[in-house]
Design an enzyme around this catalytic site. Structure first.
Site, PDB file in Angstrom:
ATOM      1  N   PRO A  10      -1.654  37.823   7.275  1.00 28.57           N
ATOM      2  CA  PRO A  10      -1.519  39.301   7.229  1.00 28.57           C
ATOM      3  C   PRO A  10      -0.470  40.001   6.219  1.00 28.57           C
ATOM      4  O   PRO A  10       0.713  39.361   6.196  1.00 28.57           O
ATOM      5  CB  PRO A  10      -1.095  39.654   8.750  1.00 28.57           C
ATOM      6  CG  PRO A  10      -0.406  38.460   9.157  1.00 28.57           C
ATOM      7  CD  PRO A  10      -1.283  37.407   8.409  1.00 28.57           C
ATOM      8  N   ASN A  11      -1.068  41.027   5.586  1.00 28.50           N
ATOM      9  CA  ASN A  11      -0.239  41.561   4.786  1.00 28.50           C
ATOM     10  C   ASN A  11      -0.171  41.009   3.238  1.00 28.50           C
ATOM     11  O   ASN A  11       0.458  41.677   2.350  1.00 28.50           O
ATOM     12  CB  ASN A  11       1.005  42.192   5.153  1.00 28.50           C
ATOM     13  CG  ASN A  11       0.827  42.878   6.398  1.00 28.50           C
ATOM     14  OD1 ASN A  11       0.076  44.094   6.147  1.00 28.50           O
ATOM     15  ND2 ASN A  11       1.375  42.749   7.657  1.00 28.50           N
ATOM     16  N   ARG A  18       3.537  45.385  -2.066  1.00 25.03           N
ATOM     17  CA  ARG A  18       4.202  45.178  -0.887  1.00 25.03           C
ATOM     18  C   ARG A  18       5.862  44.919  -1.408  1.00 25.03           C
ATOM     19  O   ARG A  18       5.900  43.652  -1.734  1.00 25.03           O
ATOM     20  CB  ARG A  18       3.747  44.351  -0.137  1.00 25.03           C
ATOM     21  CG  ARG A  18       4.486  43.840   1.138  1.00 25.03           C
ATOM     22  CD  ARG A  18       3.750  42.777   1.637  1.00 25.03           C
ATOM     23  NE  ARG A  18       4.747  42.396   3.017  1.00 25.03           N
ATOM     24  CZ  ARG A  18       4.585  41.367   3.930  1.00 25.03           C
ATOM     25  NH1 ARG A  18       3.806  40.337   3.254  1.00 25.03           N
ATOM     26  NH2 ARG A  18       5.062  41.272   4.765  1.00 25.03           N
ATOM     27  N   TYR A  23       8.978  40.287  -2.668  1.00 31.43           N
ATOM     28  CA  TYR A  23       7.702  39.339  -2.770  1.00 31.43           C
ATOM     29  C   TYR A  23       7.434  39.241  -4.139  1.00 31.43           C
ATOM     30  O   TYR A  23       6.371  38.647  -4.484  1.00 31.43           O
ATOM     31  CB  TYR A  23       6.566  39.788  -1.836  1.00 31.43           C
ATOM     32  CG  TYR A  23       6.961  39.808  -0.479  1.00 31.43           C
ATOM     33  CD1 TYR A  23       7.119  38.512   0.114  1.00 31.43           C
ATOM     34  CD2 TYR A  23       7.140  40.837   0.514  1.00 31.43           C
ATOM     35  CE1 TYR A  23       7.489  38.578   1.516  1.00 31.43           C
ATOM     36  CE2 TYR A  23       7.582  40.704   1.718  1.00 31.43           C
ATOM     37  CZ  TYR A  23       7.413  39.574   2.215  1.00 31.43           C
ATOM     38  OH  TYR A  23       7.836  39.373   3.655  1.00 31.43           O
ATOM     39  N   ASN A  74       0.126  30.406   4.271  1.00 29.49           N
ATOM     40  CA  ASN A  74       1.235  31.320   4.663  1.00 29.49           C
ATOM     41  C   ASN A  74       1.036  32.192   5.662  1.00 29.49           C
ATOM     42  O   ASN A  74       0.231  32.851   5.743  1.00 29.49           O
ATOM     43  CB  ASN A  74       1.516  32.096   3.533  1.00 29.49           C
ATOM     44  CG  ASN A  74       2.829  33.089   3.674  1.00 29.49           C
ATOM     45  OD1 ASN A  74       3.312  33.456   4.874  1.00 29.49           O
ATOM     46  ND2 ASN A  74       3.328  33.554   2.472  1.00 29.49           N
ATOM     47  N   ALA A  77       3.518  37.134   9.271  1.00 32.71           N
ATOM     48  CA  ALA A  77       4.268  37.411  10.396  1.00 32.71           C
ATOM     49  C   ALA A  77       3.842  36.840  11.485  1.00 32.71           C
ATOM     50  O   ALA A  77       4.797  36.502  12.527  1.00 32.71           O
ATOM     51  CB  ALA A  77       4.358  38.938  10.849  1.00 32.71           C
ATOM     52  N   GLU A  98       3.200  24.707   5.440  1.00 27.87           N
ATOM     53  CA  GLU A  98       3.662  26.055   5.606  1.00 27.87           C
ATOM     54  C   GLU A  98       4.211  26.468   4.182  1.00 27.87           C
ATOM     55  O   GLU A  98       5.119  25.766   4.049  1.00 27.87           O
ATOM     56  CB  GLU A  98       4.211  26.019   6.875  1.00 27.87           C
ATOM     57  CG  GLU A  98       4.702  27.680   7.282  1.00 27.87           C
ATOM     58  CD  GLU A  98       5.120  27.747   8.463  1.00 27.87           C
ATOM     59  OE1 GLU A  98       4.650  27.248   9.499  1.00 27.87           O
ATOM     60  OE2 GLU A  98       6.449  28.324   8.585  1.00 27.87           O
ATOM     61  N   HIS A 100       6.480  30.104   2.630  1.00 26.14           N
ATOM     62  CA  HIS A 100       6.824  31.329   2.695  1.00 26.14           C
ATOM     63  C   HIS A 100       7.413  31.952   1.074  1.00 26.14           C
ATOM     64  O   HIS A 100       8.296  31.116   0.742  1.00 26.14           O
ATOM     65  CB  HIS A 100       7.901  31.616   3.726  1.00 26.14           C
ATOM     66  CG  HIS A 100       7.289  31.297   5.081  1.00 26.14           C
ATOM     67  ND1 HIS A 100       6.411  32.101   5.559  1.00 26.14           N
ATOM     68  CD2 HIS A 100       7.530  30.370   5.919  1.00 26.14           C
ATOM     69  CE1 HIS A 100       6.092  31.784   6.797  1.00 26.14           C
ATOM     70  NE2 HIS A 100       6.765  30.584   6.981  1.00 26.14           N
ATOM     71  N   ARG A 107      16.992  36.530   5.808  1.00 24.65           N
ATOM     72  CA  ARG A 107      16.475  37.728   6.085  1.00 24.65           C
ATOM     73  C   ARG A 107      16.593  37.951   7.697  1.00 24.65           C
ATOM     74  O   ARG A 107      17.482  37.375   8.070  1.00 24.65           O
ATOM     75  CB  ARG A 107      14.970  37.760   5.794  1.00 24.65           C
ATOM     76  CG  ARG A 107      14.628  37.609   4.415  1.00 24.65           C
ATOM     77  CD  ARG A 107      13.261  37.859   3.815  1.00 24.65           C
ATOM     78  NE  ARG A 107      12.711  39.396   4.295  1.00 24.65           N
ATOM     79  CZ  ARG A 107      11.397  39.318   4.296  1.00 24.65           C
ATOM     80  NH1 ARG A 107      10.529  38.447   4.032  1.00 24.65           N
ATOM     81  NH2 ARG A 107      10.906  40.510   4.450  1.00 24.65           N
TER      82      ARG A 107
HETATM   83  C1  DQA Z   1       6.341  35.747   4.748  1.00 25.06           C
HETATM   84  C2  DQA Z   1       7.657  35.856   5.370  1.00 25.06           C
HETATM   85  C3  DQA Z   1       6.996  36.597   6.834  1.00 25.06           C
HETATM   86  O1  DQA Z   1       8.309  36.724   7.566  1.00 25.06           O
HETATM   87  C4  DQA Z   1       6.442  37.870   6.373  1.00 25.06           C
HETATM   88  O2  DQA Z   1       6.229  38.414   7.988  1.00 25.06           O
HETATM   89  C5  DQA Z   1       5.354  37.670   5.667  1.00 25.06           C
HETATM   90  C6  DQA Z   1       5.456  37.002   4.271  1.00 25.06           C
HETATM   91  C7  DQA Z   1       6.689  35.141   3.183  1.00 25.06           C
HETATM   92  O3  DQA Z   1       5.748  34.746   2.372  1.00 25.06           O
HETATM   93  O4  DQA Z   1       7.899  35.201   2.780  1.00 25.06           O
HETATM   94  O5  DQA Z   1       4.378  38.559   5.688  1.00 25.06           O
HETATM   95  O6  DQA Z   1       5.571  34.765   5.112  1.00 25.06           O
END
Ligand code: DQA
Length: 142
Positions: A10-11, A18, A23, A74, A77, A98, A100, A107
């Site tokens: 998501p996102n 964003r 990012y 990835n 959240a 995984e 990030h 953070r």
């Molecule tokens: C993330 C880190 C997560 O905490 C966040 O909710 C994301 C992006 C990252 O790629 O740094 O959506 O996975």
């Protein structure tokens, strides 16, 4: 040719727009192109998938089992609370890495916990898009 499934949660479709201070300025399309090209150069095919929906991500994980050699994920959240995605990863026999983009440990407190990482072969954090390329290499070592 080895095949890897790349899942962004998501996102992550909002990359580039964003929180660019966290990012970066590049888009999801750029990320997918970079990783796909990096992999192709080492004779590996990457299929890309992004979803904002937990169930769709779970269905992709289940479906990957007999088609791919590994998964890069990835979970966004969902990382921090989705026991359903964790169980989906645990239910398949493929190596899952995984990734990030940001350094989650630098953070907010809630980002320090990953419920999914314990069922992956490893986690790469804080290295931006480069982390996804390292994940390709890691899967090829498996
Ligand atoms: C993330 C880190 C997560 O905490 C966040 O909710 C994301 C992006 C990252 O790629 O740094 O959506 O996975």
């Amino acid at each position: 040719m080895k095949r890897i499934l790349l899942i962004n949660g998501p996102n992550l479709n909002r990359l580039g727009m964003r929180e660019p201070n966290i990012y970066g300025e590049k888009t999801l399309k750029q990320l997918e192109e970079e990783v796909t090209q990096f992999a192709l150069d080492i004779n590996t095919e990457v299929s890309c998938f992004q979803s904002n929906h937990e169930g769709e991500i779970i269905d992709m994980i289940h479906g990957a089992e007999h088609t791919y050699d590994g998964i890069i994920i990835n979970p966004g959240a969902f990382t921090h609370y989705s026991y359903a995605i964790r169980d989906a990863i645990a239910s398949i026999s493929l190596p899952v890495v995984e990734v990030h983009i940001s350094n989650v440990h630098a953070r907010e407190e809630f980002r320090h916990t990953s419920v999914t990482a314990p069922v992956t072969v490893g986690q790469i954090v804080g290295l931006g898009f480069y982390g996804y390329k390292l994940a390709v290499l890691a899967i090829l070592q498996k």
